[in-house]
Design an enzyme around this catalytic site. Structure first.
Site, mmCIF file in Angstrom:
data_model
loop_
_atom_site.group_PDB
_atom_site.id
_atom_site.type_symbol
_atom_site.label_atom_id
_atom_site.label_comp_id
_atom_site.label_asym_id
_atom_site.label_seq_id
_atom_site.Cartn_x
_atom_site.Cartn_y
_atom_site.Cartn_z
ATOM 1 N N ASP A 1 -17.576 0.410 28.972
ATOM 2 C CA ASP A 1 -16.394 -0.373 29.527
ATOM 3 C C ASP A 1 -15.031 0.248 29.590
ATOM 4 O OD1 ASP A 1 -17.543 -3.068 30.421
ATOM 5 O OD2 ASP A 1 -18.041 -3.307 28.255
ATOM 6 N N HIS B 1 -25.432 -7.568 25.689
ATOM 7 C CA HIS B 1 -26.183 -6.945 26.874
ATOM 8 C C HIS B 1 -27.411 -6.906 26.706
ATOM 9 C CE1 HIS B 1 -22.669 -5.976 29.428
ATOM 10 N NE2 HIS B 1 -22.176 -5.481 28.363
ATOM 11 N N GLU C 1 -11.978 -1.987 24.420
ATOM 12 C CA GLU C 1 -12.987 -1.251 25.596
ATOM 13 C C GLU C 1 -12.100 -1.514 26.890
ATOM 14 O OE1 GLU C 1 -16.912 -2.750 25.644
ATOM 15 O OE2 GLU C 1 -16.431 -4.955 24.897
#
Ligand code: 3PY
Ligand code: MG
Length: 252
Positions: free
Chosen positions: A175, A51, A149
């Site tokens: 997540d 990310h 996750e």
């Protein structure tokens, strides 16, 4: 790769026996920030290429800027051999692999981290090939970690934790809340975290969790998490914007 930057047994030993590692998590893609972060002597630096704003070249520069002053883990973009291999070729001491949902996926990740005959990692990379024999000899110390996750991964936590060669399970709360439909701190969320921690404990695999601030990091470390995020460059930058707002309010 010069010998002071080779992976050593210290990181795996610390994950297993503690104390908890409070890492400095870097997403903003700046080798300059990585260099400053290393000056403080953190337990570990994490470069987030999933990310975060890093590309291959800035990741490589950041690892060079840390220059053996702290172990560097890369949270890779995905489970591909390319993502894992390029992070390790840059000199990372291990990888954190996102969205691993099954024991089979976990076994493939471990195969991507280690060279034959244990795994299938391809040999190469500017930094690692400087003294490849020494690097290859130290590669057994690379940390292979996977992120749990999703609800599916929580269900499979016992099987994932039992995968030979796994060094760390890292929980991704963002997540996980999306997948569970339950926010952090809710009973459903905390039960999932507890299930993963129990699976790790039963298999002798340390468990860590992403945290967004020092208080949360300390609380999760006290619960027994082996790796937490003590500082996060995005959060630090956001907190600086509060100073700008305060100035605007108080100076006018
Ligand atoms: C998550 O919380 O999902 C993460 O992946 C941490 O960055
Ligand atoms: Mg995530």
């Amino acid at each position: 790769m010069i010998s002071s930057r080779l992976p050593t047994p210290a990181l795996k030993a610390r994950l297993k026996s503690g104390p908890s590692i409070g890492c400095h998590w870097l997403s903003l893609g700046s080798p300059a920030i990585a260099e400053l972060a290393a000056d403080a002597g953190p337990d570990a630096i994490v470069i987030d290429t999933q990310h975060g704003l890093w590309d291959r070249s800035t990741m490589e520069s950041a690892i060079g800027a840390v220059a053996g002053r702290a172990p560097v883990l890369v949270r890779v973009a995905d489970q591909s051999d390319w993502a894992i291999g390029s992070a390790l070729d840059a000199g990372a001491h291990g990888v954190i692999v996102p969205m691993v949902n099954t024991a089979d996926e976990c076994a493939r990740v471990i195969g991507a981290v280690q060279y034959p005959p244990v795994g299938r990692r391809s040999g190469g990379g500017a930094r690692t090939s400087a003294d490849f024999a020494a690097y290859r000899g130290a590669a057994q110390h690379l940390v292979a970690s996977v992120m749990i996750e999703t609800a599916e991964a929580v269900e499979a936590a016992e099987a994932i934790a039992a995968t030979p060669g796994l060094d760390l399970i890292f929980i991704g709360p963002g997540d996980l809340t999306l997948s569970l439909g339950a926010g952090q701190g809710t009973p459903a969320f905390e039960a999932a975290v507890a299930k993963v921690m129990a699976a790790g404990k039963a298999a002798g695999v340390p468990v860590g969790i992403f945290t967004t601030g020092i208080d949360q990091a300390l609380a999760r470390a006290r619960e027994g998490h082996a790796l937490v995020v003590a500082a996060y460059d995005v959060a630090v930058t956001r907190s600086a914007t509060a100073q700008v707002r305060r100035f605007q309010q108080e100076a006018s």
